[in-house]
Design an enzyme around this catalytic site. Structure first.
Site, short mmCIF file in Angstrom:
data_model
loop_
_atom_site.label_atom_id
_atom_site.label_comp_id
_atom_site.label_asym_id
_atom_site.label_seq_id
_atom_site.Cartn_x
_atom_site.Cartn_y
_atom_site.Cartn_z
N GLU A 1 -2.99 -6.28 2.27
CA GLU A 1 -3.96 -5.54 3.29
C GLU A 1 -4.65 -6.43 4.47
OE1 GLU A 1 -7.69 -4.77 0.88
OE2 GLU A 1 -6.79 -4.26 -0.91
N GLU B 1 -7.26 -7.02 -6.63
CA GLU B 1 -8.05 -8.34 -6.46
C GLU B 1 -8.79 -8.62 -7.54
OE1 GLU B 1 -10.47 -7.57 -3.03
OE2 GLU B 1 -8.90 -8.28 -1.69
C1 GLA Z 1 -10.52 -5.76 -0.36
C2 GLA Z 1 -10.23 -4.45 -1.23
C3 GLA Z 1 -10.27 -3.24 -0.79
C4 GLA Z 1 -11.41 -3.05 0.04
C5 GLA Z 1 -11.33 -4.07 1.40
C6 GLA Z 1 -12.19 -3.83 2.52
O1 GLA Z 1 -9.43 -6.30 0.17
O2 GLA Z 1 -9.06 -4.79 -2.01
O3 GLA Z 1 -10.15 -2.23 -1.70
O4 GLA Z 1 -12.61 -3.06 -0.30
O5 GLA Z 1 -11.39 -5.35 0.68
O6 GLA Z 1 -11.96 -4.78 3.38
#
Ligand code: GLA
Ligand code: ZN
Length: 667
Positions: free
Chosen positions: A309, A152
């Protein structure tokens, strides 16, 4: 639009064995549990830098070797992450320049994640180095199937290195000509004429924060710095592992990076999907989520994307973390696949025991065993998606496009004037997407510089800024037979936020739409106008243009205020095509009614040959028709013919009940 990297839908998620190195039995247990949960992949190494290189130059790959070997033995694919998203303390202490500087010029202390300068040559070198070591060591490892770059990407840095780089960037953008920049930024205003690029700093509250062109350039620059940071990271990977595909995980409509541009540098687009389910309005959540999926599918010409995710239960970062209804995870997963996802992945496989995310949902909870509701749900979901291998690699494109453009997202946020409280560019794009979504008509979401020619219909809400060439491209598209919809405040400024002269919308767009937009009114909260269209009255809120038809047919008019009776909706034939202008911020009701007309006129086809009840997402991918029930309670569908239920093999036809949170997969 078809691109196949895996033979099956990838099912897995973020896995951090590096947090459990002192309890190797847990890692063995993970292998057993992954197979039990029908998980076929795990993303390893995100944030693992201090486990790999605890002291500078002292590498510990043994644990990584063991984990990857175990994964290979157990048939679990590895998505190998580069660790640049967070760094060991030694790195920040020895090379303070790697830490980010905030807009007040204060360097952050070590801590949290991201927190790195995007320019720092030392950090870039360190990242390249560790990525090279990872690539060399694991290039032939049988478990390794894909690269997950960093995590991210986000944020910005205001350090002196970044300021220097920004000035160089500006020099290039404005051909090393400060007078060109002065003109473009209208720097005669408030005596801001500059004599040298060295006077320019990043925008900030205690400095320059009113020049929109500066703010746009800073956004462009920061976005490009992220892309060049990515390019720096992947250089050794492209060299050593040319056949392993590369992705990085996006965050919805995060505005700090032009994701559409970054996509050109990736093999697969991935995104992290955390919708607000079960907060009373799943209708909106399911449409918004569909929009996001379609946005990411559109980024590489309809090619499948990864849902990198999602949470198998709760997150920990909402104000109040409500558990989504049982079945919601599976339904959302099927929605992702229907819209083009080739993966269903979770944050996270196993809950961490301590620190910030210990209460974030995971497939394996702190209890450590499989006898939980969440584990059972994921197991069932894994079994069902394992049947969908025939879909992998199959993308698709649509015949209608909604224009959502990152640069326009910035521009519509930054300008001062009209309604300064209500802009909501992305929301407006979603509101124009909704009628197609509700009718089972897939839509693409594209930037303003995409090729329009394959679309029957292009809708560009609030296209306030026009990049170079956009005016010409809209004109040609319509002249060649396309149908184009523009709305209030279309074609107002160029890429420097300089207003177009000689009447709006810009240049020849006036002929394309057959109108002249003379003024823009803004309506304070609680004040409304209305517009008549097709015999009905629709509310007009927030902003509306007062326009004159020069050539266009008037389809709707305002009903109140001094501009009552003036055109609010127009239609104009131009060349072989048509251009519509909707002069006001329209709501879902208007958009539905108006798009019904557009759908009929352009002959857009629904994926469903039956009536779609509210809250139901219908989408065809390959041979499969997905019917996904996000409505509260069960819903009834009247199928148009006999289908085969793909999961059970049963024949279904006629009246068919889809339970709450349920779905049908029909062939
Ligand atoms: C993001 C991050 C993860 C985690 C999630 C929690 O998407 O990439 O590492 O912190 O949020 O929801
Ligand atoms: Zn910096």
């Amino acid at each position: 639009m078809n691109k196949k990297y895996f033979e099956h839908i990838v099912h897995g998620g973020d896995y951090n064995p590096d947090q459990w190195l002192k309890t190797p039995e847990i890692i063995d247990e993970d292998m057993r549990l992954m197979k039990l949960a029908n998980v076929n992949s795990a993303t390893v190494g995100i944030f693992a830098w201090s486990a790999i290189e605890p002291r500078e130059g002292e590498y510990h790959f043994e644990w990584f070797d063991t984990v990857l070997d175990k994964m290979a033995e157990n048939g679990i694919d590895a998505i190998l992450a580069t660790p640049s998203g967070a760094r060991p303390a030694w790195l920040a202490e020895k090379y303070p320049e790697v830490l980010r500087v905030n807009e007040n010029g204060i360097r952050n202390e070590y801590g949290i994640r991201h927190n790195h300068c995007l320019t720092s040559p030392v950090y870039r070198e360190k990242v390249r180095e560790i990525n090279r070591l990872l690539a060399e060591r694991y290039k032939d490892h049988p478990a390794v199937k894909m690269w997950h770059i960093s995590n991210e990407y986000s944020g910005e840095c205001h350090c002196e290195l970044c300021q220097q780089k920004f000035r160089e960037w500006l020099k290039e953008y404005y051909h090393n000509d400060i007078e060109e920049l002065n003109d473009a930024w209208w720097n005669g205003f408030w005596s801001h004429k500059l004599t040298d690029f060295s006077s320019i700093n990043s925008p900030k509250d205690r400095g320059e924060n009113h020049v929109v062109a500066l703010k746009l350039c800073w956004k462009r620059f920061t976005s490009e710095q992220h892309i060049s940071f990515l390019e720096n990271e992947i250089a050794p990977l492209r060299e050593i592992t040319p056949d392993i595909p590369i992705t990085t995980n996006y965050m919805r409509l995060y505005d700090g990076i032009d994701y559409q541009k970054m996509a050109e540098h990736l093999d697969i687009v991935s995104w992290d999907d955390y919708p607000y389910w079960d907060r009373g309005n799943n209708d909106y959540a399911c449409c918004e989520n569909a929009f996001n999926h379609d946005l990411f599918r559109s980024m590489k010409g309809g090619q499948p994307f990864f849902m990198m995710e999602s949470t198998p239960s709760i997150v920990n970062w909402h104000n109040v973390n409500k558990i989504p209804r049982p079945g919601r995870t599976e339904l959302a997963a099927m929605q992702a696949i229907a819209h083009g996802a080739d993966s269903i992945q979770y944050f996270q496989w196993r809950k961490s025991r301590g620190s910030h995310e210990k209460f974030h949902g995971a497939v394996v909870d702190h209890c450590g065993h499989e006898n939980t509701r969440v584990f059972r749900e994921i197991t069932k979901l894994g079994k069902n998606i394992s049947k969908l291998s025939e879909l992998t690699g199959k993308g698709y494109s649509s015949k209608v496009a909604i224009v959502l453009d990152w640069e326009n997202m910035w521009a519509t946020k930054f300008f001062c004037g009209y309604n300064n409280l209500k802009r909501e560019y992305a929301k407006k794009c979603i509101s124009w997407y909704a009628p197609f979504f509700k009718n089972g008509i897939p839509a693409d979401i594209i930037p303003m510089d995409a090729d329009f020619s394959e679309y029957k219909l292009v809708i560009a809400p609030f296209l306030y800024m026009l990049k170079d060439g956009t005016e010409e491209r809209i004109k040609n598209y319509v002249a060649n037979g396309g149908t184009f919809v523009g709305t209030y405040l279309t074609g107002v400024v160029d890429k420097n936020d300089l207003c177009f002269l000689k009447g709006l919308p810009a240049g020849e767009l006036k002929d394309v739409f057959g109108i002249w937009a003379e003024e823009t009114d803004s309506l304070p909260e609680g004040m409304e106008n209305s517009a008549e269209f097709g015999g009905k009255s629709y509310s007009v809120r927030d902003m509306c243009d007062i326009i004159h038809s020069t050539d266009a047919k008037v389809l709707g008019t305002y009903e109140k205020d001094f501009y009552a009776g003036e055109p609010a909706v127009t239609e104009n034939e131009y060349g072989n095509g048509k251009a519509y202008y909707v002069a006001f911020v329209s709501d879902d009701d208007f958009n539905s009614a108006f798009c019904k007309k557009l759908i009929e006129e352009t002959g857009l086809k629904s994926d469903a040959d039956f009536e779609i009840p509210a809250g139901v997402d219908v989408r065809r991918r390959g041979e499969l028709l997905f019917i996904l029930n996000f409505a509260p309670g069960e819903t009834e569908i009247l199928l148009d013919k006999e289908y085969e239920d793909f999961i059970s093999g049963a024949k279904v036809s006629g009246k068919t009940v889809v339970p709450e949170c349920g779905y049908l997969l029909l062939r």
